[in-house]
Design a protein around this motif. Structure first.
Motif, PDB file in Angstrom:
ATOM      1  N   GLY A 148      13.491 -31.801 -17.856  1.00 16.53           N
ATOM      2  CA  GLY A 148      13.693 -30.365 -18.706  1.00 16.53           C
ATOM      3  C   GLY A 148      15.186 -30.289 -19.177  1.00 16.53           C
ATOM      4  O   GLY A 148      16.236 -31.080 -18.590  1.00 16.53           O
ATOM      5  N   TYR A 149      15.497 -29.270 -20.065  1.00 18.93           N
ATOM      6  CA  TYR A 149      16.714 -28.940 -20.473  1.00 18.93           C
ATOM      7  C   TYR A 149      17.672 -28.221 -19.637  1.00 18.93           C
ATOM      8  O   TYR A 149      17.203 -27.193 -19.399  1.00 18.93           O
ATOM      9  CB  TYR A 149      16.516 -28.486 -21.833  1.00 18.93           C
ATOM     10  CG  TYR A 149      16.218 -29.502 -23.015  1.00 18.93           C
ATOM     11  CD1 TYR A 149      16.963 -30.477 -23.350  1.00 18.93           C
ATOM     12  CD2 TYR A 149      14.842 -29.440 -23.311  1.00 18.93           C
ATOM     13  CE1 TYR A 149      16.288 -31.356 -24.509  1.00 18.93           C
ATOM     14  CE2 TYR A 149      14.114 -30.385 -24.386  1.00 18.93           C
ATOM     15  CZ  TYR A 149      14.907 -31.274 -24.789  1.00 18.93           C
ATOM     16  OH  TYR A 149      14.386 -32.260 -25.775  1.00 18.93           O
TER      17      TYR A 149
ATOM     18  N   ASN B  29      17.760 -28.330 -16.560  1.00 17.70           N
ATOM     19  CA  ASN B  29      16.943 -27.559 -15.343  1.00 17.70           C
ATOM     20  C   ASN B  29      16.980 -28.453 -13.972  1.00 17.70           C
ATOM     21  O   ASN B  29      16.781 -29.249 -14.034  1.00 17.70           O
ATOM     22  CB  ASN B  29      15.353 -27.518 -15.857  1.00 17.70           C
ATOM     23  CG  ASN B  29      14.501 -26.892 -14.735  1.00 17.70           C
ATOM     24  OD1 ASN B  29      14.786 -26.823 -13.567  1.00 17.70           O
ATOM     25  ND2 ASN B  29      13.214 -26.597 -15.175  1.00 17.70           N
TER      26      ASN B  29
ATOM     27  N   THR C 104      14.339 -30.199 -11.814  1.00 16.38           N
ATOM     28  CA  THR C 104      13.725 -31.204 -12.228  1.00 16.38           C
ATOM     29  C   THR C 104      14.318 -32.570 -11.546  1.00 16.38           C
ATOM     30  O   THR C 104      15.481 -32.604 -11.327  1.00 16.38           O
ATOM     31  CB  THR C 104      13.383 -31.380 -13.646  1.00 16.38           C
ATOM     32  OG1 THR C 104      14.781 -31.326 -14.332  1.00 16.38           O
ATOM     33  CG2 THR C 104      12.701 -30.153 -14.345  1.00 16.38           C
TER      34      THR C 104
ATOM     35  N   ARG D 162      17.001 -34.162 -15.729  1.00 22.89           N
ATOM     36  CA  ARG D 162      17.745 -33.184 -16.150  1.00 22.89           C
ATOM     37  C   ARG D 162      18.254 -33.557 -17.449  1.00 22.89           C
ATOM     38  O   ARG D 162      19.191 -34.521 -17.295  1.00 22.89           O
ATOM     39  CB  ARG D 162      18.629 -32.519 -15.345  1.00 22.89           C
ATOM     40  CG  ARG D 162      19.547 -31.321 -15.790  1.00 22.89           C
ATOM     41  CD  ARG D 162      20.338 -30.759 -14.695  1.00 22.89           C
ATOM     42  NE  ARG D 162      21.618 -29.758 -15.567  1.00 22.89           N
ATOM     43  CZ  ARG D 162      22.523 -30.195 -15.501  1.00 22.89           C
ATOM     44  NH1 ARG D 162      23.112 -31.456 -15.314  1.00 22.89           N
ATOM     45  NH2 ARG D 162      23.665 -29.376 -16.174  1.00 22.89           N
TER      46      ARG D 162
ATOM     47  N   PRO E  18       8.928 -30.992 -21.693  1.00 23.22           N
ATOM     48  CA  PRO E  18       9.875 -30.515 -20.938  1.00 23.22           C
ATOM     49  C   PRO E  18       9.364 -29.322 -20.047  1.00 23.22           C
ATOM     50  O   PRO E  18       8.580 -28.226 -20.618  1.00 23.22           O
ATOM     51  CB  PRO E  18      11.047 -30.225 -21.667  1.00 23.22           C
ATOM     52  CG  PRO E  18      10.365 -30.337 -22.948  1.00 23.22           C
ATOM     53  CD  PRO E  18       9.192 -30.912 -23.063  1.00 23.22           C
ATOM     54  N   THR E  19       9.808 -28.753 -18.832  1.00 22.07           N
ATOM     55  CA  THR E  19       9.419 -27.519 -18.278  1.00 22.07           C
ATOM     56  C   THR E  19      10.905 -26.744 -18.121  1.00 22.07           C
ATOM     57  O   THR E  19      11.931 -27.453 -17.795  1.00 22.07           O
ATOM     58  CB  THR E  19       8.845 -27.850 -17.113  1.00 22.07           C
ATOM     59  OG1 THR E  19       8.711 -26.725 -16.236  1.00 22.07           O
ATOM     60  CG2 THR E  19       9.925 -28.862 -15.959  1.00 22.07           C
ATOM     61  N   ASP E  20      10.687 -25.418 -18.172  1.00 25.27           N
ATOM     62  CA  ASP E  20      11.787 -24.604 -17.917  1.00 25.27           C
ATOM     63  C   ASP E  20      11.461 -23.715 -16.709  1.00 25.27           C
ATOM     64  O   ASP E  20      12.193 -22.603 -16.542  1.00 25.27           O
ATOM     65  CB  ASP E  20      11.783 -23.659 -19.238  1.00 25.27           C
ATOM     66  CG  ASP E  20      10.857 -22.838 -19.412  1.00 25.27           C
ATOM     67  OD1 ASP E  20       9.524 -22.853 -18.693  1.00 25.27           O
ATOM     68  OD2 ASP E  20      10.898 -22.212 -20.627  1.00 25.27           O
TER      69      ASP E  20
END
Length: 482
Positions: free
Chosen positions: A358-359, A361, A364, A367, A413-415
């Motif tokens: 993730g951006y 994050n 994760t 990152r 990607p996850t936030d």
């Protein structure tokens, strides 16, 4: 008409002493020369008496020989037994299992000094220097299962594609009171206030100031060796610190981490405390990581291949992340190498237990920090500080290379927070990690079959040694209840 007077050139004084020539630039270098001839002059200029010829074993422990500097510069042949790189962290020699085999004659491996690593050893009382060495066999071929050569093998794969990886490690560690009895838990040391520092002091300047004199010694020792610290902070654990290094060539950065660990331990001992790089040294406290920031540049253009000309992410960027997601779980044993390492990778703590990305994050495994296009990079947050830096970098970069060359696509990607849901998508312990490592066929070529077999055999041996120890938990809950 009078004749014009003749002007004579001033006479040179034949007895005058010419000014001394300027010293060669390499003599001022705090770290590194280019040859044995330069090393000879460099050592003489500093009146060095002894030199340590060292190399990291599979655990990252410095092994080697110390000798008088005059003997070293006399082109003395140096060798170590091959079995030295086949024993466990406890010094045991495990049984031959799987494809792990000992050399039938335990032959010599030759130490080849890398003169670019030559530096003083500032904590020694006598003038001493150290040089990191590579290992070759009696025919001069690189020994494939030794850590520095494993990393060089991976970097050669990048070089064949015209790429140059750039890395920046961040190393966390704890300061603890001296502990001579392993049956007793570790405790934070007493700082200058006369009190033990408590947890929850992340980025506290006061927390750093508690150990001002020790930190001054770390900076002083580092400067004398030509080691560059970018920043130093107090982390969340009690007397837990983090040192960030400037980005650069992976071999040079692995060498720096290798030397920093020695430096920090020696500085701590000078102040009668320990510095430990255990992944989880204190129960209930955060673990210690070695986060690795990674990018890749095109060797011809010098541009970051993770970014397109318009500044947007490239396909190589996504494929690098895809490779990390696909292969890092199988390579985790190189980044979390001990039973204790997996105590850090538990949900609900600050360490990731997933292979998500993730951006910006931090929950994760991978990152992507906020940055401009030129500095676009991927941070691998899984390695622990107990990892051998050469092997952790080799594993992480190998997984990215596999993704780039096999065009492995990442997921989305996850936030969201992904390390507190109770799900662990990584090997849960050392034996599971070893099995995943051996089962990944891609590692046989990328890391070398000889290394895979040797490393897996040693890790199985370490687990068997661990299983011989009865823990306090077993005595507390099993003694009278079962």
């Amino acid at each position: 008409m009078p004749k014009p007077k003749r002007v004579r050139a001033p006479r040179k004084d034949a007895g005058a002493t010419p000014p001394p020539p300027d010293p060669a630039p390499f003599l001022a270098s705090r770290r590194g020369v280019s040859s044995m001839d330069e090393a000879r002059e460099w050592l003489a200029a500093r009146h060095i008496d002894d030199i340590e010829c060292i190399t990291p074993d599979l655990a990252g422990v410095a092994r080697g020989k110390m000798m008088p500097a005059k003997k070293f510069t006399g082109n003395t042949s140096l060798a170590l037994p091959s079995a030295l790189f086949m024993h466990t962290i406890s010094g045991d020699y495990p049984e031959e299992t799987g494809n792990f085999r000992y050399s039938p004659n335990d032959g010599d491996l030759k130490l080849v000094p890398d003169f670019s690593t030559l530096a003083e050893v500032p904590w020694e009382s006598d003038p001493t220097a150290a040089v990191i060495c590579d290992l070759v066999d009696t025919s001069g071929n690189a020994v494939g299962y030794t850590p520095r050569n494993v990393l060089k093998r991976v970097l050669e794969l990048y070089d064949q594609k015209g790429w140059q990886p750039i890395v920046a490690p961040e190393i966390e560690f704890y300061l603890v009171s001296k502990n001579v009895d392993p049956d007793y838990p570790l405790t934070p040391p007493v700082g200058r206030s006369g009190r033990q520092i408590q947890a929850g002091q992340s980025y506290s300047i006061g927390g750093i100031n508690e150990f001002d004199e020790l930190i001054d010694d770390i900076y002083h020792f580092s400067d004398q060796q030509g080691l560059e610290i970018d920043t130093l902070i107090h982390e969340d654990g009690a007397a837990q610190l983090e040192i960030n290094l400037r980005h650069g060539n992976p071999i040079e950065l692995a060498d720096q981490v290798f030397m920093f660990k020695r430096t920090i331990r020696e500085a701590a001992l000078k102040h009668d405390i320990y510095a430990t790089f255990m992944a989880k040294p204190i129960q209930g406290q955060p673990g210690s990581a070695m986060h690795i920031h990674q990018s890749v540049i095109d060797k011809k253009t010098g541009r970051n291949v993770f970014s397109k000309a318009d500044g947007t992410p490239s396909q190589l960027f996504y494929h690098f992340i895809g490779g990390m997601q696909r292969y890092v779980p199988a390579a985790l044993v190189m980044m979390a190498p001990y039973v204790n390492s997996y105590r850090r990778l538990t949900y609900g703590m600050s360490a990731p237990t997933n292979n998500a990305w993730g951006y910006d994050n931090r929950t994760t495994a991978f990152r992507v920090p906020a940055s401009d296009a030129a500095a676009r990079r991927v941070e691998n947050r899984l390695p622990s500080s107990d990892a051998n830096p050469y092997l952790a970098l080799a594993a992480s970069l190998a997984c990215g290379w596999l993704g780039m060359t096999r065009k492995t696509e990442p997921d989305q990607p996850t936030d969201r927070t992904v390390n507190e849901d109770g799900i662990i998508s990584l090997p849960r312990g050392l034996l599971e990690a070893v099995a995943a490592f051996e089962a990944e066929e891609a590692f046989q070529d990328v890391l070398g079959s000889e290394f895979v077999a040797t490393y897996a055999g040693i890790k199985r041996g370490e687990f068997e040694t661990f299983m011989q120890v009865i823990s306090p938990w077993e005595r507390e809950f099993l003694l009278l209840n079962v």
